[in-house]
Design a protein around this motif. Sequence first.
Motif, PDB file in Angstrom:
ATOM      1  N   ILE A   1      41.639  52.026  90.675  1.00  0.00           N
ATOM      2  CA  ILE A   1      41.493  50.665  90.164  1.00  0.00           C
ATOM      3  C   ILE A   1      40.130  50.098  90.515  1.00  0.00           C
ATOM      4  O   ILE A   1      39.450  49.505  89.663  1.00  0.00           O
ATOM      5  CB  ILE A   1      42.616  49.770  90.717  1.00  0.00           C
ATOM      6  N   LEU A   2      39.704  50.263  91.744  1.00  0.00           N
ATOM      7  CA  LEU A   2      38.409  49.720  92.161  1.00  0.00           C
ATOM      8  C   LEU A   2      37.244  50.327  91.373  1.00  0.00           C
ATOM      9  O   LEU A   2      36.201  49.701  91.228  1.00  0.00           O
ATOM     10  CB  LEU A   2      38.185  49.959  93.656  1.00  0.00           C
ATOM     11  N   ASN A   3      37.442  51.534  90.876  1.00  0.00           N
ATOM     12  CA  ASN A   3      36.377  52.210  90.135  1.00  0.00           C
ATOM     13  C   ASN A   3      36.573  52.136  88.620  1.00  0.00           C
ATOM     14  O   ASN A   3      35.835  52.769  87.871  1.00  0.00           O
ATOM     15  CB  ASN A   3      36.289  53.670  90.575  1.00  0.00           C
ATOM     16  N   SER A   4      37.556  51.363  88.171  1.00  0.00           N
ATOM     17  CA  SER A   4      37.813  51.245  86.741  1.00  0.00           C
ATOM     18  C   SER A   4      36.904  50.202  86.096  1.00  0.00           C
ATOM     19  O   SER A   4      36.695  49.114  86.632  1.00  0.00           O
ATOM     20  CB  SER A   4      39.272  50.845  86.504  1.00  0.00           C
ATOM     21  N   SER A   5      36.416  50.526  84.922  1.00  0.00           N
ATOM     22  CA  SER A   5      35.578  49.579  84.169  1.00  0.00           C
ATOM     23  C   SER A   5      36.409  48.409  83.636  1.00  0.00           C
ATOM     24  O   SER A   5      35.857  47.404  83.195  1.00  0.00           O
ATOM     25  CB  SER A   5      34.904  50.302  82.998  1.00  0.00           C
ATOM     26  N   LYS A   6      37.731  48.536  83.667  1.00  0.00           N
ATOM     27  CA  LYS A   6      38.615  47.489  83.151  1.00  0.00           C
ATOM     28  C   LYS A   6      38.964  46.437  84.205  1.00  0.00           C
ATOM     29  O   LYS A   6      39.602  45.425  83.874  1.00  0.00           O
ATOM     30  CB  LYS A   6      39.915  48.109  82.622  1.00  0.00           C
ATOM     31  N   LEU A   7      38.564  46.665  85.447  1.00  0.00           N
ATOM     32  CA  LEU A   7      38.982  45.771  86.521  1.00  0.00           C
ATOM     33  C   LEU A   7      38.414  44.367  86.364  1.00  0.00           C
ATOM     34  O   LEU A   7      39.117  43.377  86.573  1.00  0.00           O
ATOM     35  CB  LEU A   7      38.572  46.348  87.880  1.00  0.00           C
ATOM     36  N   SER A   8      37.152  44.257  86.006  1.00  0.00           N
ATOM     37  CA  SER A   8      36.490  42.949  85.969  1.00  0.00           C
ATOM     38  C   SER A   8      37.123  41.997  84.953  1.00  0.00           C
ATOM     39  O   SER A   8      37.059  40.782  85.112  1.00  0.00           O
ATOM     40  CB  SER A   8      35.001  43.120  85.663  1.00  0.00           C
ATOM     41  N   SER A   9      37.751  42.554  83.915  1.00  0.00           N
ATOM     42  CA  SER A   9      38.357  41.702  82.889  1.00  0.00           C
ATOM     43  C   SER A   9      39.869  41.560  83.069  1.00  0.00           C
ATOM     44  O   SER A   9      40.525  40.883  82.272  1.00  0.00           O
ATOM     45  CB  SER A   9      38.070  42.269  81.495  1.00  0.00           C
ATOM     46  N   CYS A  10      40.425  42.176  84.100  1.00  0.00           N
ATOM     47  CA  CYS A  10      41.872  42.118  84.316  1.00  0.00           C
ATOM     48  C   CYS A  10      42.293  40.703  84.688  1.00  0.00           C
ATOM     49  O   CYS A  10      41.690  40.059  85.551  1.00  0.00           O
ATOM     50  CB  CYS A  10      42.280  43.098  85.410  1.00  0.00           C
ATOM     51  N   GLN A  11      43.351  40.206  84.064  1.00  0.00           N
ATOM     52  CA  GLN A  11      43.815  38.837  84.271  1.00  0.00           C
ATOM     53  C   GLN A  11      44.812  38.706  85.420  1.00  0.00           C
ATOM     54  O   GLN A  11      45.081  37.601  85.890  1.00  0.00           O
ATOM     55  CB  GLN A  11      44.473  38.326  82.986  1.00  0.00           C
ATOM     56  N   ALA A  12      45.359  39.822  85.885  1.00  0.00           N
ATOM     57  CA  ALA A  12      46.397  39.791  86.909  1.00  0.00           C
ATOM     58  C   ALA A  12      45.803  39.644  88.308  1.00  0.00           C
ATOM     59  O   ALA A  12      44.617  39.904  88.542  1.00  0.00           O
ATOM     60  CB  ALA A  12      47.238  41.057  86.841  1.00  0.00           C
ATOM     61  N   ILE A  13      46.651  39.228  89.257  1.00  0.00           N
ATOM     62  CA  ILE A  13      46.310  39.328  90.666  1.00  0.00           C
ATOM     63  C   ILE A  13      46.462  40.793  91.056  1.00  0.00           C
ATOM     64  O   ILE A  13      47.501  41.419  90.784  1.00  0.00           O
ATOM     65  CB  ILE A  13      47.255  38.465  91.529  1.00  0.00           C
ATOM     66  N   VAL A  14      45.438  41.367  91.681  1.00  0.00           N
ATOM     67  CA  VAL A  14      45.447  42.785  92.026  1.00  0.00           C
ATOM     68  C   VAL A  14      45.419  42.935  93.543  1.00  0.00           C
ATOM     69  O   VAL A  14      44.462  42.518  94.199  1.00  0.00           O
ATOM     70  CB  VAL A  14      44.243  43.517  91.389  1.00  0.00           C
ATOM     71  N   ILE A  15      46.476  43.536  94.087  1.00  0.00           N
ATOM     72  CA  ILE A  15      46.585  43.769  95.528  1.00  0.00           C
ATOM     73  C   ILE A  15      46.405  45.264  95.768  1.00  0.00           C
ATOM     74  O   ILE A  15      47.188  46.090  95.282  1.00  0.00           O
ATOM     75  CB  ILE A  15      47.971  43.328  96.066  1.00  0.00           C
ATOM     76  N   LEU A  16      45.367  45.631  96.503  1.00  0.00           N
ATOM     77  CA  LEU A  16      45.070  47.036  96.774  1.00  0.00           C
ATOM     78  C   LEU A  16      45.292  47.326  98.259  1.00  0.00           C
ATOM     79  O   LEU A  16      44.670  46.695  99.120  1.00  0.00           O
ATOM     80  CB  LEU A  16      43.625  47.352  96.386  1.00  0.00           C
ATOM     81  N   ILE A  17      46.170  48.272  98.549  1.00  0.00           N
ATOM     82  CA  ILE A  17      46.526  48.601  99.924  1.00  0.00           C
ATOM     83  C   ILE A  17      45.902  49.943 100.302  1.00  0.00           C
ATOM     84  O   ILE A  17      46.173  50.967  99.677  1.00  0.00           O
ATOM     85  CB  ILE A  17      48.054  48.657 100.089  1.00  0.00           C
ATOM     86  N   ASN A  18      45.045  49.912 101.307  1.00  0.00           N
ATOM     87  CA  ASN A  18      44.393  51.113 101.835  1.00  0.00           C
ATOM     88  C   ASN A  18      43.761  52.000 100.756  1.00  0.00           C
ATOM     89  O   ASN A  18      44.073  53.195 100.649  1.00  0.00           O
ATOM     90  CB  ASN A  18      45.373  51.944 102.667  1.00  0.00           C
TER      91      ASN A  18
END
Length: 230
Positions: free
Chosen positions: A78-95
Amino acid sequence: MLIQKIQKITYIHGWLFGPYIWNDVIKYFRQPALHTKIILSGYEEKSNFSNVRKIDNVLSTAKKGDMIIAYSYSASLILNSSKLSSCQAIVILINPFFEPKTYTIDSLYISIKNNSKEAFRKFIFNCTKGANNNKSDFIKLTSLFNNNFIPSIENLCLGLDDLKKIYKADKDISYTKNVHIIQSSHDQINSLDNFNQLKKNKISTHILEKSPHYPFFEFKKIYDIIKKIL
């Protein structure tokens, strides 16, 4: 945003351990109307798709008011996805996994090829090492792993190939307001160097005190952080 107002939560598991890791987590989020567990390639009998494309699709279709919770391998995708910056959701990344702490991705790759049973045992041990109840957690996680679908060596190695690409990529990840990273303080799988760099980039980061790489046996601590985030 209050947890009670979230419309949908999407859960994405990490490497080695499949979607069953969320079975006891979902009960913490009783209010959302919809819970979806994403199954990555190789973690069920029939699955033939790109995990990168799967992650991109999750990010692209998520709506405002949704939440995505991802762990380790999927968190890094997810952190390396080009789609992350436009994602509308709250994104919680664990470890999120970037760089190994104790051994290289290549050595893990070789050990799985040579003796998968022993390689799994060592990896599970390191996933629970650092926990307050590390011995009992190791036994519980080993049992959980053995009693669920185990991916093929080929699929696990494909996942490691993805992680090697991430490891070699530019790690200068820019600020994204909807992204929140939770990192275990006693993680024996991940090096914390990249987490510290994310903090410098003003990304929302949170330390999970006295927790190992696999932190879900004490999910309440994670839940308390998520409540503060929202």
